[in-house]
Motif scaffolding. Structure first.
Motif, short mmCIF file in Angstrom:
data_model
loop_
_atom_site.label_atom_id
_atom_site.label_comp_id
_atom_site.label_asym_id
_atom_site.label_seq_id
_atom_site.Cartn_x
_atom_site.Cartn_y
_atom_site.Cartn_z
N GLN A 111 -11.74 -1.21 -15.60
CA GLN A 111 -12.71 -2.20 -15.13
C GLN A 111 -12.28 -3.61 -15.52
N TYR A 112 -11.41 -3.72 -16.52
CA TYR A 112 -10.93 -5.03 -16.95
C TYR A 112 -9.55 -5.36 -16.37
N CYS A 113 -9.06 -4.50 -15.49
CA CYS A 113 -7.72 -4.67 -14.92
C CYS A 113 -7.78 -4.94 -13.43
N THR A 114 -6.81 -5.71 -12.96
CA THR A 114 -6.67 -5.98 -11.53
C THR A 114 -5.26 -5.63 -11.09
N ILE A 115 -5.15 -4.77 -10.09
CA ILE A 115 -3.85 -4.50 -9.48
C ILE A 115 -3.63 -5.58 -8.43
N LYS A 116 -2.66 -6.46 -8.66
CA LYS A 116 -2.50 -7.65 -7.83
C LYS A 116 -1.87 -7.35 -6.48
N ASN A 117 -1.14 -6.25 -6.38
CA ASN A 117 -0.48 -5.90 -5.10
C ASN A 117 -0.84 -4.48 -4.68
N PRO A 118 -2.10 -4.18 -4.46
CA PRO A 118 -2.52 -2.80 -4.17
C PRO A 118 -1.94 -2.24 -2.88
N LYS A 119 -1.62 -3.11 -1.92
CA LYS A 119 -1.17 -2.61 -0.61
C LYS A 119 0.24 -2.04 -0.65
N THR A 120 0.91 -2.14 -1.80
CA THR A 120 2.21 -1.47 -1.91
C THR A 120 2.04 0.02 -2.14
N LEU A 121 0.79 0.46 -2.41
CA LEU A 121 0.51 1.87 -2.65
C LEU A 121 0.23 2.61 -1.35
N SER A 122 0.69 3.84 -1.29
CA SER A 122 0.31 4.75 -0.21
C SER A 122 -0.11 6.07 -0.84
N PHE A 123 -0.98 6.80 -0.16
CA PHE A 123 -1.55 8.02 -0.72
C PHE A 123 -1.45 9.18 0.26
N ASP A 124 -1.39 10.36 -0.33
CA ASP A 124 -1.44 11.59 0.46
C ASP A 124 -2.43 12.53 -0.21
N HIS A 125 -3.37 13.05 0.55
CA HIS A 125 -4.36 13.96 0.00
C HIS A 125 -4.37 15.24 0.81
N ASN A 126 -4.17 16.36 0.13
CA ASN A 126 -4.19 17.67 0.78
C ASN A 126 -5.63 18.18 0.77
N ASP A 127 -6.23 18.29 1.94
CA ASP A 127 -7.64 18.68 2.03
C ASP A 127 -7.86 20.15 1.69
N THR A 128 -6.79 20.91 1.63
CA THR A 128 -6.92 22.33 1.28
C THR A 128 -6.78 22.55 -0.22
#
Length: 361
Positions: A111-128
């Motif tokens: 809560q006290y941190c800021t990720i200044k370049n979040p858009k460099t992140l990509s995610f993959d989520h397996n719904d199964t």
């Protein structure tokens, strides 16, 4: 000690100017010159991982110790194309996954941190299988307003699955500039609070033979089930932590306590852990060697209590037969141990650079 070397392109052998050279998890960093050369001066003796990074190239690393400081020639190979931010933001669930990533990666102090370049992140989520993974095209830039550090984190892997989080990467710390003396004082106080009772504090107290005086109590814990079937879920190079137990309490229903004579106070049940009441002596956990390092090696698990903070208990388990610890509490192989309990809840937002030293009152 002093660390010197040169950074070159692995294909052309031409020097690379402007490469970032740093010691992992410290504030010690420099930039390679026009000739590709670099120097890191006034480095305290100990175990370090040297990281060299350059835009468009794969990062390289070298494990160093005071007994092994060669003049390094670091060859960098061209890397893959950086992630396309347009494609990343096209993921309709990106914001949801980002919030989960911050929770599991940064921890409660996020809560006290800021990720200044979040858009460099990509995610993959397996719904199964409900496995969440993350990748970053560039080092994450994280500003920690609670501790006063700007953190550059090269994310190698991130996996969250079934209450367990696994991540690995390289960390470079920079001191932030305080707005005023009040903020500087706050950072100083918060850093000391973060340090006291941490795993680094514990390791330093071990090698200095002051663990008991500094508030740590060690007991032997014999785990009934080590869940070996789960070992292949994560890479061996990852930092593995668990959220199954938050370290605040270790209930009697989960543990069968042994008496001083080693006999069971109550009948052991299948699947229960065994906690011994006797405090472990220092030399049953760590021993000194002739090279100024200390060997960390113990059977079963350590149940560690930090008495100077309320409800701070952790479990330390060896994943390899042994590893070495230097005089600053740095492990030669950080992946040699598994943290559970309080230490497992400490994430990126709670971390201090290895070269942090509290004031001696």
């Amino acid at each position: 000690m002093e660390i010197t070397g040169k950074v070159i392109d692995a294909q052309s052998n031409q020097p690379l100017s402007g490469a970032t050279v740093y010691l992992d998890h410290t504030t010690k960093a420099t930039i390679s010159s026009d000739s590709g050369s670099f120097v890191l001066k006034n480095i305290p003796s100990g175990n370090y991982k040297l990281i060299v990074s350059y835009i468009g190239y794969n990062s390289a690393f070298a494990d160093l110790s005071e007994n092994n400081i060669p003049n390094l020639i670091v060859e960098l190979t061209p890397g893959v194309k950086l992630l396309d931010e347009v494609a990343i933001t096209a993921n309709p669930n990106w914001q949801e996954y980002f919030l989960l990533f911050k929770m599991f990666f940064l921890g409660k102090g996020g809560q006290y941190c800021t990720i200044k370049n979040p858009k460099t992140l990509s995610f993959d989520h397996n719904d199964t299988s409900y496995v969440l993974t993350a990748q970053a095209g560039k080092p994450l830039i994280i500003e920690n307003q609670a501790l006063g550090y700007r953190i550059y984190y090269e994310l190698n892997s991130f996996v969250h699955y079934a209450g367990r989080t696994s991540y690995s990467g390289y960390t470079r710390f920079e001191e932030m500039t305080a707005a005023n003396s009040k903020e500087q004082k706050k950072w100083k106080s918060n850093r000391e609070k973060a340090y006291l009772g941490s795993s680094v504090h514990f390791m330093r107290s071990l090698v200095n033979k002051t663990s008991k005086e500094e508030g740590f109590v060690m007991k032997k814990l014999v785990k009934a089930n080590l869940r070996k079937s789960e070992e292949n879920e994560f890479k061996s190079t990852d930092t593995i932590v668990t959220m199954q137990w938050n370290g605040r309490n270790y209930f009697a229903k989960d543990t069968t306590v042994l008496s001083g004579a080693g006999s069971l106070i109550s009948r052991s049940k299948v699947g229960y852990d065994l906690l011994y009441p006797e405090e472990l002596p220092y030399d049953s956990v760590v021993t000194a060697n002739l090279n100024g390092n200390y060997k960390l090696s113990f059977n079963n698990s350590l149940f560690v209590i930090y008495k100077k903070k309320k409800n701070v208990t952790s479990i330390l388990t060896m994943l390899t037969p042994e590893t070495f610890v230097d005089t600053h509490g740095n492990l030669a192989n950080p992946q040699a141990v598994l943290h559970e309990g309080y230490w497992a809840t400490l994430r990126i937002a709670d971390q201090l650079p290895f070269d942090y030293l509290p004031d001696k009152d």
